[in-house]
Design an enzyme around this catalytic site. Structure first.
Site, mmCIF file in Angstrom:
data_model
loop_
_atom_site.group_PDB
_atom_site.id
_atom_site.type_symbol
_atom_site.label_atom_id
_atom_site.label_comp_id
_atom_site.label_asym_id
_atom_site.label_seq_id
_atom_site.Cartn_x
_atom_site.Cartn_y
_atom_site.Cartn_z
ATOM 1 N N ASP A 32 -42.800 -36.407 29.375
ATOM 2 C CA ASP A 32 -44.042 -35.612 29.703
ATOM 3 C C ASP A 32 -43.538 -34.249 30.231
ATOM 4 O OD1 ASP A 32 -46.746 -35.004 29.471
ATOM 5 O OD2 ASP A 32 -47.210 -35.927 31.592
ATOM 6 N N ASN A 80 -53.040 -37.361 21.677
ATOM 7 C CA ASN A 80 -52.649 -36.149 21.469
ATOM 8 C C ASN A 80 -53.112 -35.388 20.112
ATOM 9 O OD1 ASN A 80 -49.205 -36.929 22.566
ATOM 10 N ND2 ASN A 80 -51.191 -35.873 23.802
HETATM 11 C C1 IPE Z 1 -47.833 -38.628 27.555
HETATM 12 O O1 IPE Z 1 -48.098 -37.328 27.657
HETATM 13 C C2 IPE Z 1 -47.923 -38.767 26.060
HETATM 14 C C3 IPE Z 1 -46.621 -38.385 25.533
HETATM 15 C C4 IPE Z 1 -45.708 -37.997 26.313
HETATM 16 C C5 IPE Z 1 -46.654 -38.359 24.212
HETATM 17 P P1 IPE Z 1 -49.772 -36.732 27.837
HETATM 18 O O2 IPE Z 1 -49.428 -35.544 28.389
HETATM 19 O O3 IPE Z 1 -50.382 -36.687 26.259
HETATM 20 O O4 IPE Z 1 -50.465 -37.714 28.632
HETATM 21 P P2 IPE Z 1 -51.718 -37.808 29.565
HETATM 22 O O5 IPE Z 1 -52.835 -37.340 28.673
HETATM 23 O O6 IPE Z 1 -51.513 -36.627 30.582
HETATM 24 O O7 IPE Z 1 -51.696 -39.183 30.287
HETATM 25 C C1 IPE Z 2 -45.359 -34.084 26.418
HETATM 26 O O1 IPE Z 2 -45.480 -33.026 27.127
HETATM 27 C C2 IPE Z 2 -45.028 -33.964 25.069
HETATM 28 C C3 IPE Z 2 -46.332 -34.518 24.101
HETATM 29 C C4 IPE Z 2 -47.254 -35.027 24.585
HETATM 30 C C5 IPE Z 2 -46.135 -34.358 22.763
HETATM 31 P P1 IPE Z 2 -47.013 -32.313 27.460
HETATM 32 O O2 IPE Z 2 -47.112 -31.421 26.129
HETATM 33 O O3 IPE Z 2 -47.906 -33.194 27.644
HETATM 34 O O4 IPE Z 2 -46.659 -31.284 28.437
HETATM 35 P P2 IPE Z 2 -47.666 -31.182 29.975
HETATM 36 O O5 IPE Z 2 -47.680 -32.741 30.341
HETATM 37 O O6 IPE Z 2 -49.090 -30.573 29.377
HETATM 38 O O7 IPE Z 2 -46.670 -30.199 30.615
HETATM 39 MG MG MG Z 3 -48.393 -34.231 29.498
#
Ligand code: IPE
Ligand code: IPE
Ligand code: MG
Length: 288
Positions: A32, A80
């Site tokens: 993340d 996502n």
């Molecule tokens: C968790 O990240 C899922 C992945 C790393 C694919 P998100 O950014 O989507 O999760 P939440 O919504 O903050 O929990």
């Molecule tokens: C995790 O990073 C990757 C995916 C969920 C695909 P994020 O895209 O959630 O990035 P942040 O958490 O918003 O910084």
């Molecule tokens: Mg994230």
């Protein structure tokens, strides 16, 4: 420069400590913070995802070096799908490219790395589904190290799918409701075909302390260790990885110590008075 030398020294020290104890067999990681990283270093957000994918490659190298048998990475959750079309397609393009590279990479074949996708893969664009099939087929015979890519994945949906499948079997007379136990459920999850379904260590980067619907069944059955850390995924370094493993090792040590204490208490309670001395010695040995 000086910082880099210090860092390398610390990394070597930590590796030396870690290899003396058992490493987790199965590590799952919630990668993340890609977009927050991009914002911080002022690059376009989709480029943050690309930088994250580079960390994923390093992460696989570290797993291999330390003898981890299975890694499950959270690449894209069902939630996502609600991201913008632009971001979704950028993420899918990166995954396609990285999977194609993985299929051709000599390291994949030298390490005999088996790649599998877990999740509602049918919800993904066709070209991504095709790529997944290709890399799975190219590595299906391997058993050196397993990489599971959680993509279009949601933990509750996984359990729900398992329940639906089992209900169908009960209806068709192929399964008796009375025979359903934990192992029956495990056998109906997306991870049923993987070598080590239960997770030993779950890692989350990016500072949030939650598990975001990731492997709820597989992580709770084994009461896995958890390591939450502040660095965003693109800046996750080997020392962070090593620290996560150390948390797992401390956790395992505590678990073993607790089991020994219980056994000794039981023996003492059964009248083995001389056990008191042994209990004292063991307590000192395990530092309690
Ligand atoms: C968790 O990240 C899922 C992945 C790393 C694919 P998100 O950014 O989507 O999760 P939440 O919504 O903050 O929990
Ligand atoms: C995790 O990073 C990757 C995916 C969920 C695909 P994020 O895209 O959630 O990035 P942040 O958490 O918003 O910084
Ligand atoms: Mg994230």
């Amino acid at each position: 420069m000086f910082r880099e030398i210090l860092y390398q020294g610390y990394e070597r020290l930590l590796t030396g400590e870690i290899v003396k104890h058992g490493v987790p067999r199965h590590i799952a990681v919630i990668m993340d913070g890609n977009r927050r990283y991009a914002d911080r270093v002022q690059i376009v957000r989709n480029y943050g995802h690309l930088r994250g994918a580079i960390t994923t490659e390093h992460f696989l190298d570290w797993c291999w070096e330390l003898g981890v048998k299975q890694a499950t990475i959270y690449a894209f959750s069902t939630e996502n799908f609600s991201r913008t079309e632009n971001e979704r397609s950028a993420i899918f393009d990166i995954i396609i490219r990285k999977l194609d590279e993985l299929a051709c990479d000599q390291r994949t074949h030298d390490r005999r790395m088996r790649v599998s996708a877990i999740g509602e893969v049918h919800l993904l664009p066709d070209d991504l589904q095709e790529t997944i099939k290709r890399v799975e087929a190219a590595t299906s015979g391997y058993e050196g190290i397993h990489l599971n890519i959680a993509i279009a994945y949601g933990g509750q949906r996984e359990i729900l799918d398992a329940v639906i499948e089992m209900a169908r079997k009960v209806e068709a007379g192929e399964l008796h409701a009375d025979d359903v136990d934990e192992s029956t459920i495990s056998k109906h999850l997306y991870t049923s075909g993987v070598a080590i379904p239960d997770v030993d260590l779950i890692v989350r980067t990016g500072g949030d302390i939650r598990t975001s619907n990731f492997l709820p069944w597989q992580a709770s059955g084994s009461e896995c260790a958890a390591y939450f850390c502040a660095p965003f995924w693109p800046e996750f370094r080997k020392i962070d990885f090593l620290r996560a493993i150390r948390v797992y090792q401390v956790r395992e040590h505590e678990r073993e110590s607790a089991a020994t204490r219980r056994t000794l208490k039981l023996l003492a309670a059964c009248g083995y008075a001389e056990m008191e001395g042994v209990v004292g010695q063991v307590k000192r040995a395990i530092g309690r």
